[in-house]
Design a protein around this motif. Structure first.
Motif, PDB file in Angstrom:
ATOM      1  N   MET A 165       0.834  -1.207   0.000  1.00 24.85           N
ATOM      2  CA  MET A 165       0.000   0.000   0.000  1.00 24.85           C
ATOM      3  C   MET A 165       0.863   1.248   0.000  1.00 24.85           C
ATOM      4  O   MET A 165       1.948   1.264   0.584  1.00 24.85           O
ATOM      5  N   ASP A 166       0.357   2.282  -0.664  1.00 27.17           N
ATOM      6  CA  ASP A 166       1.060   3.563  -0.662  1.00 27.17           C
ATOM      7  C   ASP A 166       0.590   4.385   0.539  1.00 27.17           C
ATOM      8  O   ASP A 166      -0.241   3.941   1.342  1.00 27.17           O
ATOM      9  N   TYR A 167       1.123   5.574   0.676  1.00 26.04           N
ATOM     10  CA  TYR A 167       0.818   6.420   1.824  1.00 26.04           C
ATOM     11  C   TYR A 167      -0.671   6.737   1.926  1.00 26.04           C
ATOM     12  O   TYR A 167      -1.263   6.618   3.002  1.00 26.04           O
ATOM     13  N   ASP A 168      -1.303   7.117   0.829  1.00 27.59           N
ATOM     14  CA  ASP A 168      -2.726   7.468   0.862  1.00 27.59           C
ATOM     15  C   ASP A 168      -3.585   6.279   1.294  1.00 27.59           C
ATOM     16  O   ASP A 168      -4.564   6.442   2.037  1.00 27.59           O
ATOM     17  N   GLU A 169      -3.217   5.091   0.831  1.00 25.84           N
ATOM     18  CA  GLU A 169      -3.947   3.892   1.240  1.00 25.84           C
ATOM     19  C   GLU A 169      -3.752   3.631   2.736  1.00 25.84           C
ATOM     20  O   GLU A 169      -4.694   3.264   3.438  1.00 25.84           O
ATOM     21  N   PHE A 170      -2.535   3.842   3.227  1.00 23.23           N
ATOM     22  CA  PHE A 170      -2.259   3.669   4.648  1.00 23.23           C
ATOM     23  C   PHE A 170      -3.093   4.642   5.482  1.00 23.23           C
ATOM     24  O   PHE A 170      -3.676   4.260   6.497  1.00 23.23           O
ATOM     25  N   VAL A 171      -3.190   5.892   5.044  1.00 18.24           N
ATOM     26  CA  VAL A 171      -4.017   6.884   5.743  1.00 18.24           C
ATOM     27  C   VAL A 171      -5.466   6.399   5.789  1.00 18.24           C
ATOM     28  O   VAL A 171      -6.117   6.474   6.843  1.00 18.24           O
ATOM     29  N   SER A 172      -5.974   5.887   4.685  1.00 18.86           N
ATOM     30  CA  SER A 172      -7.349   5.369   4.642  1.00 18.86           C
ATOM     31  C   SER A 172      -7.546   4.245   5.653  1.00 18.86           C
ATOM     32  O   SER A 172      -8.563   4.197   6.352  1.00 18.86           O
TER      33      SER A 172
END
Length: 77
Positions: free
Chosen positions: A59-66
């Motif tokens: 996962m990328d950063y935005d996915e991790f934030v989600s």
């Protein structure tokens, strides 16, 4: 709720191989760095599924934030 800065630091701290993405196991470590609590892999995988994050790739950063926001909203953090 964790700040964007706290989440970013946890993401970077969990990225063991320095590729700017997290595997599920790296995400488990990142969440632990973020909260001081240990979550099991299945909890992270379930959150990923709820957020339409493909766990067959990192996962990328935005996915991790989600995923973090999902866990927070469901009182799992």
């Amino acid at each position: 709720m964790k700040s964007e800065d706290e989440i970013k630091k946890a993401f970077q701290g969990g990225d063991d191989d320095g590729d700017d993405t997290l595997s599920v196991s790296e995400a488990v470590n990142a969440v632990e760095k973020l909260t001081g609590r240990s979550l099991d892999t299945s909890t992270i995988e379930s959150a990923c599924k709820s957020c339409d994050v493909d766990t067959s790739k990192e996962m990328d950063y935005d996915e991790f934030v989600s995923v973090v926001r999902h866990l927070e909203n469901n009182n799992e953090l």
